[in-house]
Design a protein around this motif. Sequence first.
Motif, PDB file in Angstrom:
ATOM      1  N   ALA A  78      13.811 -16.884 -33.136  1.00 63.47           N
ATOM      2  CA  ALA A  78      12.974 -16.120 -34.191  1.00 63.47           C
ATOM      3  C   ALA A  78      12.173 -15.996 -33.248  1.00 63.47           C
ATOM      4  O   ALA A  78      11.098 -14.477 -32.662  1.00 63.47           O
ATOM      5  N   TRP A 107       8.833 -11.308 -39.412  1.00 64.33           N
ATOM      6  CA  TRP A 107       9.619 -11.927 -38.947  1.00 64.33           C
ATOM      7  C   TRP A 107       9.524 -13.375 -38.396  1.00 64.33           C
ATOM      8  O   TRP A 107       9.789 -14.753 -38.868  1.00 64.33           O
ATOM      9  N   GLN A 111      10.596 -16.832 -41.105  1.00 61.90           N
ATOM     10  CA  GLN A 111      11.521 -17.842 -40.575  1.00 61.90           C
ATOM     11  C   GLN A 111      10.559 -19.490 -40.611  1.00 61.90           C
ATOM     12  O   GLN A 111      11.021 -20.671 -40.963  1.00 61.90           O
TER      13      GLN A 111
END
Length: 123
Positions: A78, A107, A111
């Motif tokens: 990520a 995103w 994470q």
Amino acid sequence: MKPPMSVFPVFLRSVCSTCVVVGALFSLMGCHAPINTVTVSPTQSTLLYTYLIAHGMARGSLMSGNQDVAGVIRLAAADRNAFLNVFAAERFPGEQNISAANNALMWFLQQIDASKNENIISR
């Protein structure tokens, strides 16, 4: 015998109370603003700043020592994805690149939050 009251104090009191009521109404009118009047759109500098903050959060999550191997790999992927998208938006500014960088950063933050929640649940 009392002296007759003049009309002036009564008039002054009514004007004063009217001013207080009108002032209160005007101050309350400021509380009612249309929804979504302020829009914040990401720019290259805000994306870079957000990436640096998120990178520090991920680093702190890794340094806590509570990450398993899968969490480290997920955070690294990520992080790399967010870095490349932010770099592309910085180098080639455009609506598509800025939107992709914004999505990659969201995103990345998800994470980091997911790995934090997994650590809390596993304890």
